[in-house]
Design a protein around this motif. Sequence first.
Motif, mmCIF file in Angstrom:
data_model
loop_
_atom_site.group_PDB
_atom_site.id
_atom_site.type_symbol
_atom_site.label_atom_id
_atom_site.label_comp_id
_atom_site.label_asym_id
_atom_site.label_seq_id
_atom_site.Cartn_x
_atom_site.Cartn_y
_atom_site.Cartn_z
ATOM 1 N N ILE A 92 0.840 -1.198 0.000
ATOM 2 C CA ILE A 92 0.000 0.000 0.000
ATOM 3 C C ILE A 92 0.877 1.251 0.000
ATOM 4 O O ILE A 92 0.595 2.214 -0.729
ATOM 5 N N GLU A 93 1.942 1.242 0.777
ATOM 6 C CA GLU A 93 2.843 2.396 0.799
ATOM 7 C C GLU A 93 3.506 2.599 -0.559
ATOM 8 O O GLU A 93 3.667 3.728 -1.015
ATOM 9 N N LYS A 94 3.892 1.513 -1.231
ATOM 10 C CA LYS A 94 4.482 1.631 -2.568
ATOM 11 C C LYS A 94 3.472 2.168 -3.571
ATOM 12 O O LYS A 94 3.805 3.007 -4.421
ATOM 13 N N ILE A 95 2.239 1.702 -3.474
ATOM 14 C CA ILE A 95 1.184 2.192 -4.377
ATOM 15 C C ILE A 95 0.946 3.678 -4.140
ATOM 16 O O ILE A 95 0.813 4.455 -5.093
ATOM 17 N N LYS A 96 0.900 4.092 -2.880
ATOM 18 C CA LYS A 96 0.722 5.509 -2.560
ATOM 19 C C LYS A 96 1.873 6.333 -3.140
ATOM 20 O O LYS A 96 1.658 7.402 -3.708
ATOM 21 N N ILE A 103 1.639 9.784 -10.921
ATOM 22 C CA ILE A 103 0.329 10.180 -11.454
ATOM 23 C C ILE A 103 -0.013 11.619 -11.069
ATOM 24 O O ILE A 103 -0.409 12.421 -11.914
ATOM 25 N N LEU A 104 0.139 11.946 -9.807
ATOM 26 C CA LEU A 104 -0.199 13.306 -9.369
ATOM 27 C C LEU A 104 0.962 14.277 -9.547
ATOM 28 O O LEU A 104 0.753 15.491 -9.569
ATOM 29 N N GLY A 105 2.177 13.754 -9.647
ATOM 30 C CA GLY A 105 3.334 14.589 -9.898
ATOM 31 C C GLY A 105 3.852 15.365 -8.701
ATOM 32 O O GLY A 105 4.458 16.418 -8.871
ATOM 33 N N TYR A 106 3.632 14.864 -7.492
ATOM 34 C CA TYR A 106 4.139 15.566 -6.297
ATOM 35 C C TYR A 106 5.595 15.274 -6.100
ATOM 36 O O TYR A 106 6.161 14.335 -6.055
#
Length: 106
Positions: A92-96, A103-106
Amino acid sequence: MLQSRALVIALILLLSTTLPEVQSKSLFDRDRRDLLAIPEAIVSYIQEAVNKVYPKISQFYLDTVQSPTVIAARQRLAKEATKVSIMFEQMIEKIKSVWYTRILGY
């Protein structure tokens, strides 16, 4: 016929005690201990329902659950569930991380 009625009564008692307590949570908000507590809660509800209908069978069930073989199996399952839960949290942490960076580019 009597056994099927007793089973239906036990299921009704089980569902009547569990359905009002259902709360929706996001998988991201769950704690690892919550995931391990679910099987224990299910077993507890079943034991309570059986105890209300058949106290002698409930006592046999408790004696069986407290046998050394079953205790060893439960400990093994808890150990493996902990490993899987840790791996799940890491995934889950890797997916986040991928979500935020790619995807969001942060």
